[in-house]
Design a protein around this motif. Structure first.
Motif, PDB file in Angstrom:
ATOM      1  N   MET A  35     -31.677  80.888  12.753  1.00 28.19           N
ATOM      2  CA  MET A  35     -30.231  81.068  12.584  1.00 28.19           C
ATOM      3  C   MET A  35     -29.397  80.402  13.672  1.00 28.19           C
ATOM      4  O   MET A  35     -28.168  80.449  13.620  1.00 28.19           O
ATOM      5  N   THR A  83     -28.654  81.247  16.725  1.00 31.99           N
ATOM      6  CA  THR A  83     -27.776  82.114  17.505  1.00 31.99           C
ATOM      7  C   THR A  83     -28.579  82.698  18.658  1.00 31.99           C
ATOM      8  O   THR A  83     -29.791  82.893  18.527  1.00 31.99           O
ATOM      9  N   LEU A  96     -32.554  88.049   7.544  1.00 33.15           N
ATOM     10  CA  LEU A  96     -31.738  87.581   8.660  1.00 33.15           C
ATOM     11  C   LEU A  96     -30.317  87.364   8.172  1.00 33.15           C
ATOM     12  O   LEU A  96     -30.094  86.604   7.233  1.00 33.15           O
ATOM     13  N   ARG A 113     -26.675  86.147   9.470  1.00 31.40           N
ATOM     14  CA  ARG A 113     -25.802  85.603  10.517  1.00 31.40           C
ATOM     15  C   ARG A 113     -24.395  86.094  10.236  1.00 31.40           C
ATOM     16  O   ARG A 113     -23.866  85.877   9.148  1.00 31.40           O
ATOM     17  N   THR A 119     -26.999  87.510  14.927  1.00 33.16           N
ATOM     18  CA  THR A 119     -27.931  87.648  13.819  1.00 33.16           C
ATOM     19  C   THR A 119     -28.450  89.077  13.772  1.00 33.16           C
ATOM     20  O   THR A 119     -28.940  89.587  14.779  1.00 33.16           O
TER      21      THR A 119
END
Length: 154
Positions: A86, A88, A117, A119, A133
């Motif tokens: 992701m 992050t 997951l 985000r 996330t």
């Protein structure tokens, strides 16, 4: 890009005849303009909120890890996977997922885990990261023929 590198090396070290060097100098400005355009395009577009389901094969990530460190390492590996998937830095692991990983004790971590997951935008105004996330457990009967799937947000 290989040609760009060889041209820049040639410019630095002055390879070739004087005529070739003069030609290279003439093309330098064009080359710099082209490189500037490349740099502009590589700027990553802003991250959008998105939700995906993944399967993580924990067993292969925990080989050669001593018993008393397995469940903790599994959580760290899930965190690492989420950060890579992701992009992050802020990863938040749901308590149900943590309970699932620790369900068989510190030594006997489940072989695979299906995770969701998400985000999301950070609501905090003073937060360092714009996105975070959230990692949640998705219970499944079998891991056979599961793919990575994008989940439609409700």
């Amino acid at each position: 890009s290989h040609r760009l590198l060889t041209l820049s090396a040639a410019l630095l070290y002055g390879f070739g005849s004087r005529h070739q060097q003069a030609l290279r100098r003439a093309h330098t400005s064009q080359l710099q303009v082209a490189m500037a355009k490349v740099v502009k395009k590589s700027g990553r577009k802003g991250q959008e909120p998105v939700t995906r389901d993944y399967t993580i094969h924990l067993h292969k990530l925990l080989q050669k890890i001593q018993f008393k460190k397995r469940a903790g390492r599994a959580i760290r590996e899930i965190r690492k996977f989420a950060a890579r998937a992701m992009t992050t830095k802020d990863i938040r692991i749901d308590t149900k997922l943590n309970k699932f990983v620790w369900s068989n004790g510190v030594r006997n971590v489940p072989t695979r885990v299906r995770i969701r997951l998400s985000r999301k935008r950070n609501e905090d105004e003073e937060a360092k990261e714009k996105m975070f996330t959230l990692v949640q457990h998705v219970p499944v009967e079998s891991f056979k023929n599961l793919q990575t799937e994008t989940v439609k947000d409700e």
